[in-house]
Scaffold this motif. Structure first.
Motif, PDB file in Angstrom:
ATOM      1  N   ASP A  92       1.066  -1.491   0.105  1.00 55.04           N
ATOM      2  CA  ASP A  92      -0.031  -0.076  -0.290  1.00 55.04           C
ATOM      3  C   ASP A  92       0.910   1.081   0.399  1.00 55.04           C
ATOM      4  O   ASP A  92       0.416   2.595  -0.032  1.00 55.04           O
TER       5      ASP A  92
ATOM      6  N   ARG B 278      -6.684   1.860  -1.015  1.00 52.92           N
ATOM      7  CA  ARG B 278      -7.376   0.851  -1.875  1.00 52.92           C
ATOM      8  C   ARG B 278      -8.974   1.759  -2.441  1.00 52.92           C
ATOM      9  O   ARG B 278      -9.671   3.212  -2.283  1.00 52.92           O
TER      10      ARG B 278
ATOM     11  N   LEU C 292      -2.034   3.556   7.245  1.00 49.45           N
ATOM     12  CA  LEU C 292      -1.130   3.169   6.379  1.00 49.45           C
ATOM     13  C   LEU C 292       0.847   3.434   6.552  1.00 49.45           C
ATOM     14  O   LEU C 292       1.702   2.641   6.742  1.00 49.45           O
TER      15      LEU C 292
END
Length: 321
Positions: A22, A37, A84
């Motif tokens: 990611d 996403r 993240l």
């Protein structure tokens, strides 16, 4: 040692700086590239911690590294965001290899616990301070905010507040006791645990949320102001930490729970129909009051009298008495 040598030696090789699916591009370029996403929004928060203000002038690097990241990561949990990455801007008075090694280890330890990747930052010379920016992702329109509380909602908290405030006399050497209860409080101060799982569970349930950083009373005031409602805290329903109960008097415990801050527990408003299922998964969640029409925050005793303390919480630029 140059800036780039410092980064390479202490940070670039850490686990938290390694590639992830990611994170399209991490350390080494002018910018990092994140890959939320499809259908998700990016949540971003920045915190600055300064020696002598947010932590003692002299402190263990490992403890400071993990605390600094946890403080920032808690903001993501408060928004219901999945973690993240993060950036670190580190200002140092000088290069102490032993301290830097410990600091990098503490940072890496908390990054692993939170699921955050180190994706960039900066270093410079000056008084010790740290600025961390954290990034998370949340499905479109599902972020928790401070502005949705409704009259009739329950006011809840994700644990017993006041432990980090109770730790300060021990952290600063003002009290010398030792034992398991002291260890519990000191761990709450140096190693906060951002409530990511609770934050994710509050998506679609909580009407407003934040993390307790400046004190329960002050932070509930932020929800009240943003939602244009009145929050009523019922004094007798505040959960009491066993560690605080063993080391402080009842009035001191109440003051710590209301005003001390730095616990990084979630405070949130919740329609009553969600309470049972939420507590089944998170038994530490407690109801401490309710949302009503009006403005501000009021603390009530067992018979409904107003016992709101004068001191609301920590404010960086409040005028000194």
């Amino acid at each position: 040692m140059t800036e780039f040598e410092l980064i390479r030696r202490y940070f670039a090789a850490a686990r938290c700086a390694q590639p992830r699916k990611d994170i399209a591009l991490g350390l080494g370029d002018d910018c990092a590239l994140l890959m939320p996403r499809p259908g998700e929004q990016l949540a971003i928060s920045t915190d600055t911690l300064t020696a002598g203000v947010h932590f003692p002038e002299v402190c263990d690097g490992f403890l400071l590294g993990q605390r600094a990241l946890a403080v920032s990561a808690s903001d993501l949990a408060a928004m219901g965001a999945a973690p993240l990455g993060f950036t670190l801007a580190l200002t140092l008075p000088d290069v102490d290899p032993g301290w830097l090694e410990r600091f990098a280890q503490g940072l890496d330890h908390m990054a692993a616990a939170c699921g955050l990747a180190l994706i960039g930052g900066d270093t410079t010379r000056g008084p010790l301070s740290l600025t961390l920016t954290v990034f998370g992702s949340v499905p479109h329109m599902q972020a928790l905010t401070r502005s949705g509380a409704q009259p009739g909602n329950l006011l809840c908290v994700g644990g017993a507040p006041g432990e980090a405030g109770g730790a300060l006399p021990f952290v600063l050497g003002q009290r010398q006791e030792r034992g398991a209860y002291v260890d519990t409080l000191v761990a709450r101060y140096w190693s906060p645990a951002p409530q990511f799982e609770l934050g994710l569970a509050l998506r679609g349930r909580a009407t407003a949320a934040l993390d307790i950083s400046d004190g329960l009373l002050a932070d509930c005031g932020h929800i009240a102001a943003a939602s244009n409602v009145k929050l009523i805290i019922e004094n007798e329903r505040l959960p009491v930490s066993p560690a605080l109960a063993a080391l402080f008097e009842p009035e001191q415990i109440r003051s710590l729970a209301m005003s001390a801050g730095d616990d990084y527990l979630l405070a949130f408003t919740l329609p009553a129909q969600y309470l049972k299922s939420l507590q089944a998964d998170f038994p530490q969640v407690g109801v401490i009051g309710r949302v009503a029409s009006g403005q501000g925050v009021q603390v009530q005793d067992a018979i409904g009298r107003d016992v709101t303390p004068l001191r609301g919480g920590y404010q960086h630029f409040a005028m000194k008495p």
